[in-house]
Structures are given as structure tokens and as C-alpha cells.
Design a protein around this motif. Structure first.
Motif, mmCIF file in Angstrom:
data_model
loop_
_atom_site.group_PDB
_atom_site.id
_atom_site.type_symbol
_atom_site.label_atom_id
_atom_site.label_comp_id
_atom_site.label_asym_id
_atom_site.label_seq_id
_atom_site.Cartn_x
_atom_site.Cartn_y
_atom_site.Cartn_z
ATOM 1 N N GLY A 175 67.370 47.050 6.650
ATOM 2 C CA GLY A 175 68.016 47.228 7.943
ATOM 3 C C GLY A 175 67.152 47.997 8.921
ATOM 4 N N TYR A 176 67.388 47.789 10.202
ATOM 5 C CA TYR A 176 66.727 48.566 11.250
ATOM 6 C C TYR A 176 67.723 48.817 12.373
ATOM 7 N N GLU A 177 67.458 49.861 13.150
ATOM 8 C CA GLU A 177 68.373 50.256 14.226
ATOM 9 C C GLU A 177 67.877 49.890 15.618
ATOM 10 N N SER A 178 66.642 49.445 15.732
ATOM 11 C CA SER A 178 66.086 49.115 17.047
ATOM 12 C C SER A 178 64.957 48.119 16.859
ATOM 13 N N TRP A 179 64.546 47.502 17.955
ATOM 14 C CA TRP A 179 63.432 46.565 17.866
ATOM 15 C C TRP A 179 62.134 47.286 17.526
ATOM 16 N N LEU A 180 62.003 48.545 17.940
ATOM 17 C CA LEU A 180 60.826 49.310 17.568
ATOM 18 C C LEU A 180 60.781 49.502 16.051
ATOM 19 N N GLU A 181 61.909 49.847 15.445
ATOM 20 C CA GLU A 181 61.958 49.960 13.987
ATOM 21 C C GLU A 181 61.670 48.621 13.324
ATOM 22 N N ARG A 182 62.179 47.534 13.905
ATOM 23 C CA ARG A 182 61.896 46.204 13.356
ATOM 24 C C ARG A 182 60.396 45.913 13.368
ATOM 25 N N ASP A 183 59.742 46.247 14.481
ATOM 26 C CA ASP A 183 58.290 46.011 14.565
ATOM 27 C C ASP A 183 57.540 46.766 13.477
ATOM 28 N N HIS A 184 57.953 48.000 13.225
ATOM 29 C CA HIS A 184 57.256 48.774 12.198
ATOM 30 C C HIS A 184 57.671 48.350 10.786
ATOM 31 N N ALA A 185 58.877 47.796 10.628
ATOM 32 C CA ALA A 185 59.234 47.176 9.346
ATOM 33 C C ALA A 185 58.298 46.009 9.067
ATOM 34 N N MET A 186 58.030 45.229 10.102
ATOM 35 C CA MET A 186 57.123 44.088 9.957
ATOM 36 C C MET A 186 55.710 44.547 9.620
ATOM 37 N N LEU A 187 55.230 45.607 10.271
ATOM 38 C CA LEU A 187 53.878 46.099 10.002
ATOM 39 C C LEU A 187 53.765 46.692 8.603
ATOM 40 N N LEU A 188 54.809 47.366 8.128
ATOM 41 C CA LEU A 188 54.810 47.840 6.743
ATOM 42 C C LEU A 188 54.778 46.660 5.774
ATOM 43 N N ASP A 189 55.527 45.621 6.093
ATOM 44 C CA ASP A 189 55.561 44.424 5.265
ATOM 45 C C ASP A 189 54.183 43.768 5.198
ATOM 46 N N PHE A 190 53.449 43.838 6.290
ATOM 47 C CA PHE A 190 52.127 43.216 6.385
ATOM 48 C C PHE A 190 51.044 44.042 5.702
ATOM 49 N N ASP A 191 51.262 45.333 5.558
ATOM 50 C CA ASP A 191 50.256 46.240 5.016
ATOM 51 C C ASP A 191 50.081 45.994 3.517
ATOM 52 N N SER A 192 48.903 45.547 3.116
ATOM 53 C CA SER A 192 48.666 45.210 1.710
ATOM 54 C C SER A 192 48.706 46.427 0.800
ATOM 55 N N ARG A 193 48.599 47.638 1.368
ATOM 56 C CA ARG A 193 48.651 48.853 0.544
ATOM 57 C C ARG A 193 50.075 49.254 0.207
ATOM 58 N N VAL A 194 51.063 48.691 0.904
ATOM 59 C CA VAL A 194 52.467 49.046 0.697
ATOM 60 C C VAL A 194 53.058 48.150 -0.379
ATOM 61 N N THR A 195 53.591 48.768 -1.430
ATOM 62 C CA THR A 195 54.193 48.018 -2.535
ATOM 63 C C THR A 195 55.718 47.995 -2.472
#
Length: 252
Positions: free
Chosen positions: A75-95
Motif C-alpha cells: 500500500g501507499y498513501e500518495s503518488w510520491l510514495e508510489r514512485d518510491h515503491a516502484m524505485l525500491l521494486d526496481f532496485d536489484s539490491r532490495v530483496t
């Protein structure tokens, strides 16, 4: 959308100006621990400690992001949080990562304070990353105090803390495009093998795709490999047909 933690009212630290943490585990159990015990918790698997309500006329836009990293919605509360959810998802270091998975409690000036960070992410080396999302020109003094306390708590147990605003526009646009191909269904094994072979040397995107086959069939797999790290490109510039693509070093 997520559990609502019931221990907030009792959330004052037991002593001094230390920190305590409350969270809801993946089965719905509520826990309240001191900061150093929290270091061992898998917050990336925890449920949100707050709900994400929506109502007519609200100025923020809550929702759900389907994460390829964890294979479920977050879940996210704003489009800014959504953007950073997407960037975390894209980060290959994040498991793994989770939205608002803890309450942090501390005392300040004789008053009880609490804060629920926006994201917790676990990296492949086992370290933790705590992220708060806020446009930097909208950080009020009370918010700044909460962010400073969160950073101090993270530092005490060896986590990294980041306060993030709007991502860089071109990179965000590129990652948003690639996110449309993040689902594993786009990983077609024989096309993957041929793409990795063709892009073993740096090659323009369109040229390489056409060497493999019909771009209509090949490009979705190519974009999936760019998302998942099998292929690499400079995402600080527009990802067009002449963008230079290369096989990532760890791809296989």
C-alpha cells in the motif's frame, strides 16, 4: 488495507530518551519491543501499522502497487510514495520491502512522540533501509523533528535512513515505463538467451531487438530484462530506440 496497530496509546518509551518500536507481524500479531530487539525483526514481512483510508475530496491518492520483488501488493498513501515503491521494486539490491511496518516511539521535551516511517527495505547484504517520503519544501518543524529522531534510531542499530522527495524526472519516466514489464510472464526463456547473447556488446536498443526477431515479440522481454537487471542502460537519459543496451555483468 492492512492492520491498525492498537498499542499507540501505550507507546511511551520505558525509560530515558530511548526508542521503542511496535509492529504487526505477517499473521496479525501485535508486538512492542525496544529498539535493539527490533533490529532482528523482519519488517519487510510485516503488515502496515496504519490503514490507508480514502475519502471524497482528499488531496493525496492512496492505492496499491504490485511488487515484483515480493510478489504481492504493497500500500501507499500518495503518488510520491508510489514512485518510491516502484524505485525500491526496481532496485536489484532490495530483496523485500513493506509499507509503514512499524511505529517508532520516543520522548521529546516531556512529550510522547510517535512516527510511522513510509517504507522499510531489506537489502541483499542483510542491512535495513528506512525511507520517508516528503516533498522537501513541505517539511514542517514537527515533521523535521520526527525525521531526525528516526534517523537517529536507525543509526543506533545500523540501518540507513533516507528522507526523499520527488525523483529525477527522466529516470522516473524510464523506470515507470519498464515497470509495465515487471511481471515474470514477460521472461520468455529462449528470447532471454538470445537477447543476452546479442547485447553481450553494447548495442542500440532497436538494432539488438531486430537481430533477435520481431520487435513486437522481443521488446517486452527486453524491457523485462532491463527491469530485472539482466540488461543495463543509462536511465538518466531517455530510453529510446537508439539507447545503448548492454548485458549486465551478473546476468546469466
Amino acid at each position: 488495507m492492512g492492520a491498525v496497530l492498537q498499542v499507540v496509546a501505550g507507546g511511551a518509551p520505558a525509560q530515558g530518551d530511548g526508542f521503542e518500536v511496535a509492529y504487526v507481524d505477517r499473521l496479525g500479531g501485535e508486538h512492542h519491543v525496544d529498539l535493539y530487539d527490533a533490529a532482528a525483526v523482519r519488517f519487510e514481512d510485516c503488515r502496515p501499522v496504519r490503514s490507508f483510508p480514502s475519502w471524497k475530496g482528499q488531496r493525496n491518492y492512496p492505492g496499491l502497487w504490485w511488487s515484483a520483488t515480493v510478489g504481492r501488493h504493497v500500500g501507499y498513501e500518495s503518488w510520491l510514495e508510489r514512485d518510491h515503491a516502484m524505485l525500491l521494486d526496481f532496485d536489484s539490491r532490495v530483496t523485500g520491502y513493506a509499507s509503514q511496518p512499524m511505529w517508532l516511539f520516543w520522548m521529546s521535551g516531556g512529550r510522547r512522540r510517535s512516527h510511522a516511517p513510509d517504507w522499510f527495505a531489506r537489502r541483499s547484504d542483510g542491512t535495513g533501509l528506512v525511507v520517508d517520503c516528503r516533498p522537501l519544501d513541505r517539511v514542517k518543524p514537527r515533521d523535521a523533528e520526527a525525521f531526525a529522531a528516526t534517523e537517529r534510531a536507525c543509526r543506533e542499530i545500523g540501518w540507513e535512513f533516507r528522507l526523499v522527495g520527488a525523483p529525477e524526472a527522466v529516470q522516473l519516466a524510464n523506470v515507470r515505463w519498464l515497470s509495465g514489464y515487471r511481471h515474470p510472464r514477460h521472461r520468455v526463456a529462449d528470447v532471454v538467451d538470445r537477447l543476452l547473447e546479442v547485447f553481450d556488446r553494447e548495442t542500440p536498443l532497436r538494432v539488438g531487438a531486430e537481430r533477435v526477431g520481431d520487435p513486437i515479440a522481443v521488446l517486452p522481454v527486453l524491457f523485462h530484462l532491463l527491469w530485472s537487471g539482466g540488461l543495463a542502460a543509462d536511465l538518466s537519459v531517455v530510453l529510446g530506440e537508439y539507447a545503448l543496451i548492454r548485458r549486465a555483468e551478473a546476468a546469466g
